[in-house]
Write a protein that holds these residues in place. Sequence first.
Motif, PDB file in Angstrom:
ATOM      1  N   CYS A   1       1.529  -2.826  -4.084  1.00  0.00           N
ATOM      2  CA  CYS A   1       0.636  -3.078  -2.986  1.00  0.00           C
ATOM      3  C   CYS A   1       1.283  -4.155  -2.323  1.00  0.00           C
ATOM      4  O   CYS A   1       2.344  -4.780  -2.690  1.00  0.00           O
ATOM      5  N   HIS A   2       0.831  -4.208  -1.057  1.00  0.00           N
ATOM      6  CA  HIS A   2       1.460  -5.506   0.002  1.00  0.00           C
ATOM      7  C   HIS A   2       0.220  -6.501   0.105  1.00  0.00           C
ATOM      8  O   HIS A   2      -0.883  -6.028   0.711  1.00  0.00           O
TER       9      HIS A   2
ATOM     10  N   VAL B   1      -0.814   4.714   1.002  1.00  0.00           N
ATOM     11  CA  VAL B   1       0.302   5.282   1.671  1.00  0.00           C
ATOM     12  C   VAL B   1       0.455   6.557   1.153  1.00  0.00           C
ATOM     13  O   VAL B   1       0.882   6.890  -0.268  1.00  0.00           O
TER      14      VAL B   1
ATOM     15  N   ASP C   1      -1.710  -2.191   2.022  1.00  0.00           N
ATOM     16  CA  ASP C   1      -1.183  -0.887   1.736  1.00  0.00           C
ATOM     17  C   ASP C   1      -1.123  -0.863   0.236  1.00  0.00           C
ATOM     18  O   ASP C   1      -0.605  -1.930  -0.551  1.00  0.00           O
TER      19      ASP C   1
ATOM     20  N   VAL D   1       5.159   0.300   1.402  1.00  0.00           N
ATOM     21  CA  VAL D   1       4.163  -0.592   1.700  1.00  0.00           C
ATOM     22  C   VAL D   1       4.507  -1.980   2.682  1.00  0.00           C
ATOM     23  O   VAL D   1       5.333  -2.692   2.113  1.00  0.00           O
ATOM     24  N   GLN D   2       4.228  -1.583   3.881  1.00  0.00           N
ATOM     25  CA  GLN D   2       4.503  -2.527   4.768  1.00  0.00           C
ATOM     26  C   GLN D   2       3.420  -3.709   5.254  1.00  0.00           C
ATOM     27  O   GLN D   2       3.959  -4.905   5.495  1.00  0.00           O
ATOM     28  N   GLU D   3       2.070  -3.150   5.200  1.00  0.00           N
ATOM     29  CA  GLU D   3       1.115  -3.927   5.824  1.00  0.00           C
ATOM     30  C   GLU D   3       0.041  -4.540   4.765  1.00  0.00           C
ATOM     31  O   GLU D   3      -0.020  -3.769   3.601  1.00  0.00           O
TER      32      GLU D   3
ATOM     33  N   TRP E   1      -1.574   9.314  -2.563  1.00  0.00           N
ATOM     34  CA  TRP E   1      -1.285   7.954  -2.960  1.00  0.00           C
ATOM     35  C   TRP E   1      -0.406   7.799  -4.235  1.00  0.00           C
ATOM     36  O   TRP E   1       0.270   6.884  -4.541  1.00  0.00           O
TER      37      TRP E   1
ATOM     38  N   ASN F   1      -5.489   0.650   2.305  1.00  0.00           N
ATOM     39  CA  ASN F   1      -4.741   1.595   2.856  1.00  0.00           C
ATOM     40  C   ASN F   1      -3.972   2.361   1.971  1.00  0.00           C
ATOM     41  O   ASN F   1      -2.817   1.993   1.555  1.00  0.00           O
TER      42      ASN F   1
END
Length: 671
Positions: free
Chosen positions: A64-65, A127, A47, A42-44, A28, A125
């Motif tokens: 982060c997202h 990445v 993340d 970071v999409q979700e 990460w 999560n």
Amino acid sequence: MDFKKNSLKKELEEELKLSTDDLQSHAWYHGPIPRQVAESLVQEDGDFLIRDSRSSPGDYVLTCHCRNEAMHFKIIRVVLRPRKGYSRALFQFEQDQFDNIPALVRFYVGNRNPVSESSGAVIVNPVARQTPLRLLIEKYGAQSQPPADVISAPRSSLEPSRRRSVRALSTADLADISLFRTKDKSGSQPANLDAVGRRSSLYTAQSDSNLIGTSESTLSPEHRTPPPPSPVFRTGSDPVLRANASRHSIRLDSTNGVAQWGSDGQLHAKPPPKPLRAPSILLPDPPEDLGSDATYCELVPRAPTVPPSYVDRVLAEEKWKARARATETTFGFLDNVVVVPPLSPCVEEETPQAEGEAFVPPEIETTSCFQPKTFCSQMLPSDNKPLDAGVLKRLKRILVESDSHKTALHILQVDCQVLRIRGVSREQQKRMGVASGLELITLPHGSQLRKDLLERHHLIALGIAVDILGCTGALAERVDTLHRIIQLAAELKAAAGDLYAFSAVMKALEFPQIVRLQQTWQALRQTHTDSAITFEKQLKPFLKALNEAKESTPVGIGGIAVPHIVPLLNLMEGVEVSEHTEDSCELLFRVLASARSMAMNAAVHQNNAEAKLVDFKPCPELLEAFHSEFALRLFWGSKGAEVGQAERFKKFNQILTVLSQKLEPDKKPDR
């Protein structure tokens, strides 16, 4: 092409095999990738990744997202400076501090704690990067330019054996510097103490940001740009307050454009200002000319709030002091903390220490709260003799006329007064240092109260024994009295919620002088079978579980008013709780855990007592009968009540033995 991919894959695998404390071993961590690239990864929701800060080299940023947008949090780096010639860094967001970035990430991912209270962002999560860090550095590392206010000195003018300031390096030099932190580089200390030579330590330097090799007065106006924005500028172990001041107004002096070295003793024409001791960091809005990469979500380090109970406050203080000892650092702010007395909602009026009042140390009580000399009695004459027959008959009649539930409430009211659960004045709270006697009995200066409670516990048991053994008439009279006592114990356990008095009644029923009455117990099983079954199958196992601290009693509204405090009293006063067995340590742990629960729930116990005694109208004579002063004078007379406790109890035990032998003499063995 396949060979190149396999080579990169192998290189990435080698990086991830490094020590878990090494930042490069975590997928990460993406190194010096730009802000826009991080946002695209970071999409979700949940993340996250860690990257290098491009506005302040050497720091790290969490991207982060959360809530359909990307957020960026700069990780606060706190430099600790023990007086041992080296420095140490801790990392944090707002409260908890960690020795390294991987430990910080594990904490927030594993516990699902929000990164900041205002944003509520939770990281879940990671990445993972798909390429080695070397490629990321080659691709994005050259874009990480030093701040514009840094003008480098020529390499030839610097001695190679000396440590140069980061701000004194050229752009070409910065390109050769790895952005990864190592154990040899931290804070403003030299990378290698051996290289210092005859120079003095950098202990007096405030931070690397002070090692500037160019005077700003020699620069042209277009080069006079402010230092890089950073939400955190830490010196030592204290934060610096930067409240709404223009970043352009910050100027750091140096000497005539000559590069300064980290091992030089004279770094400033004037000593740097001492950092302000502030509980948090206030950040102004970043200048527009620094770009969007300089802005981050707000992170404010917060001091731990004062817990509402005494036990939680002690645990919080021990946690911070232990952390200070573990880091071998002298935290000055711990010495300056004003300890606020525990705020307990036990009383609705003012707390023991109002705002603005000076702290008053609690008083250490040395005399008993039971004063039989000054006790005014309605049933006892001023100069009474022990076990006055007329008083015993009158008391017997009062107990028989009162039902078990009403008697239990009278005992509860007196117990709450002696234990200081109800009716505690503000002055009494100030003298105790706490708001309730349930907290005082857990403290060292509560020894006298513990002794009084142990004596009262035994006095209640003696009163029950006298009530049974004083029935010198027919066997049916003793059986009815024993049945009434068992009902009283059940009422104290269930309806009144007074486990302190319940254990005293059960203690009396287990006196050897009472247990040996075989005819009485056998008649009880025949005439009052339900009471006998309740005593054997419910009350005795319940008391055993209480003494072993295995019974979990309800503390909510309508639950226990007076908890079972006898094991704690014995433990604190040096009385053996149990025999030395394999379970002794476990029993000790359970007793201490129950004591902590009692102190923490003191207000709940008070509310329970108030609810059980609401609209209760006591009978003055029956209420007097359960005062400890009344029992002292009734059992030993007005003169004998002043004798030492051990001698009094020993003589009265002999009296009980004589009474028991008269009721049911021992059978002589047949010859």
